[in-house]
Design an enzyme around this catalytic site. Structure first.
Site, PDB file in Angstrom:
ATOM      1  N   TYR A 171       0.834  -1.204   0.000  1.00  0.00           N
ATOM      2  CA  TYR A 171       0.000   0.000   0.000  1.00  0.00           C
ATOM      3  C   TYR A 171       0.870   1.256   0.000  1.00  0.00           C
ATOM      4  O   TYR A 171       0.609   2.216  -0.742  1.00  0.00           O
ATOM      5  CB  TYR A 171      -0.902  -0.042   1.224  1.00  0.00           C
ATOM      6  CG  TYR A 171      -1.812   1.146   1.404  1.00  0.00           C
ATOM      7  CD1 TYR A 171      -2.948   1.298   0.622  1.00  0.00           C
ATOM      8  CD2 TYR A 171      -1.549   2.101   2.386  1.00  0.00           C
ATOM      9  CE1 TYR A 171      -3.798   2.383   0.797  1.00  0.00           C
ATOM     10  CE2 TYR A 171      -2.396   3.188   2.578  1.00  0.00           C
ATOM     11  CZ  TYR A 171      -3.521   3.318   1.779  1.00  0.00           C
ATOM     12  OH  TYR A 171      -4.359   4.394   1.959  1.00  0.00           O
ATOM     13  N   LYS A 175       0.954   4.174  -2.890  1.00  0.00           N
ATOM     14  CA  LYS A 175       0.611   5.557  -2.580  1.00  0.00           C
ATOM     15  C   LYS A 175       1.791   6.505  -2.841  1.00  0.00           C
ATOM     16  O   LYS A 175       1.585   7.671  -3.196  1.00  0.00           O
ATOM     17  CB  LYS A 175       0.140   5.662  -1.128  1.00  0.00           C
ATOM     18  CG  LYS A 175      -1.226   5.027  -0.886  1.00  0.00           C
ATOM     19  CD  LYS A 175      -2.296   5.633  -1.785  1.00  0.00           C
ATOM     20  CE  LYS A 175      -3.693   5.203  -1.388  1.00  0.00           C
ATOM     21  NZ  LYS A 175      -4.731   5.756  -2.294  1.00  0.00           N
TER      22      LYS A 175
END
Length: 301
Positions: A171, A175
């Protein structure tokens, strides 16, 4: 009360729940016509349902706004193209793209599977790229035809991508990639009247309430700093024509706080004027690090 998005057309991805839902509702309150995209997947990205998007569209129509549902998989290149066409064909154009869709499959690095890596990178990173690619092509064509639009893109990064987060290697990588994509897209698309910014929202959602339970607890009283709706007024303003001088920025929002993130910058340097010898590097690099800013701690350390 003036509405800062009167008559503008927006796509909001992942708008069926959480932060995306609040974005769609706020953009509609501010006068935008909204394509409410949501695949209706579970927290880990599995399954599909059109119910969440339909509920948001119904709420917008109840307040007197205009909205339609879209169930595209935003990481599917052709479905993303069709989503942009839907906005143009339904509402006569496209002015705003809010990339928000995503899910998590949190694991420590040594436990992450290839399938988990591929799935998270796909929905976050490709799921930002594909809608942006097709929206940008539309805006470029409009500009070349003398119909340049005051177009706005708001991407969704995260503190996990900016500072890192324990147990969220995949993640965080996705991002961080979105933040860099934002900078490059801002540089490339400015000539067509497009601004590209990103937010790093802090909110109580399906993705955060289990990962950070103490931080995401409901407010006992007063101002709820973790309310997902706190992020949406910033998105609405960035989507307005007034925000045309702001691009290539990443803005963190936490409760009532707005923070302009400062990313990678050139720091202390030493030029030896020739190729370094390996035994020379240690002292030089340690001296440079001693005068450099300390990095912020990774979340969870």
């Amino acid at each position: 009360m003036s509405r800062v998005l009167e008559g503008r057309v927006a796509i909001v991805t992942g708008a069926g729940r959480g932060i995306g839902r609040e974005h769609a509702l706020e953009l509609a309150r501010q006068g935008a016509k909204v394509v409410v995209n949501d695949l209706g997947a579970s927290l880990d990205g599995r399954g599909a349902s059109d119910a969440p998007a339909h509920e948001v569209v119904a709420a917008i129509r109840e307040m007197g706004g205009e909205a339609v549902t879209n169930g595209a998989d935003v990481a599917d290149f052709e479905q993303a193209a069709a989503m942009v066409r839907q906005a143009v064909e339904t509402f006569g154009g496209l002015d705003i793209l809010v990339n928000n869709a995503g899910f998590v499959r949190d694991r420590m690095l040594v436990n992450t599977t290839e399938e988990e890596w591929d799935a998270v990178i796909r929905v976050h990173l490709k799921g930002h790229f594909a809608p942006l690619r097709h929206a940008a092509a539309y805006w470029r064509a409009e500009a070349k035809q003398g119909r340049q639009r005051a177009a706005r893109v708001i991407n969704t990064s995260s503190g996990a991508g900016l500072q890192g987060s324990m147990g969220q290697t995949t993640y965080s990588a996705a991002k961080a990639g979105i933040a860099s994509m934002t900078l490059v897209a801002a540089g490339e698309l400015g000539r067509y009247g497009v601004t590209v910014n990103a937010i790093a929202p802090v909110a109580r959602t399906r993705m955060t309430q289990d990962a950070f339970p103490e931080m995401m607890a409901d407010a006992a009283s007063g101002f709820d700093e973790m309310d997902p709706a706190n992020n949406s007024p910033v998105v609405a303003w960035l989507a307005s024509e007034e925000a045309g001088d702001i691009t290539g920025r990443v803005i963190e929002i936490e409760g009532g706080q707005i923070c302009v993130e400062e990313g990678w910058r050139h720091g202390p340097r030493q030029d030896i004027g020739r190729r370094w010898e390996a035994e020379e590097v240690g002292k030089a690099l340690r001296d440079l690090l001693a005068s450099a800013a300390e990095p912020e701690q990774v979340y969870g350390t």
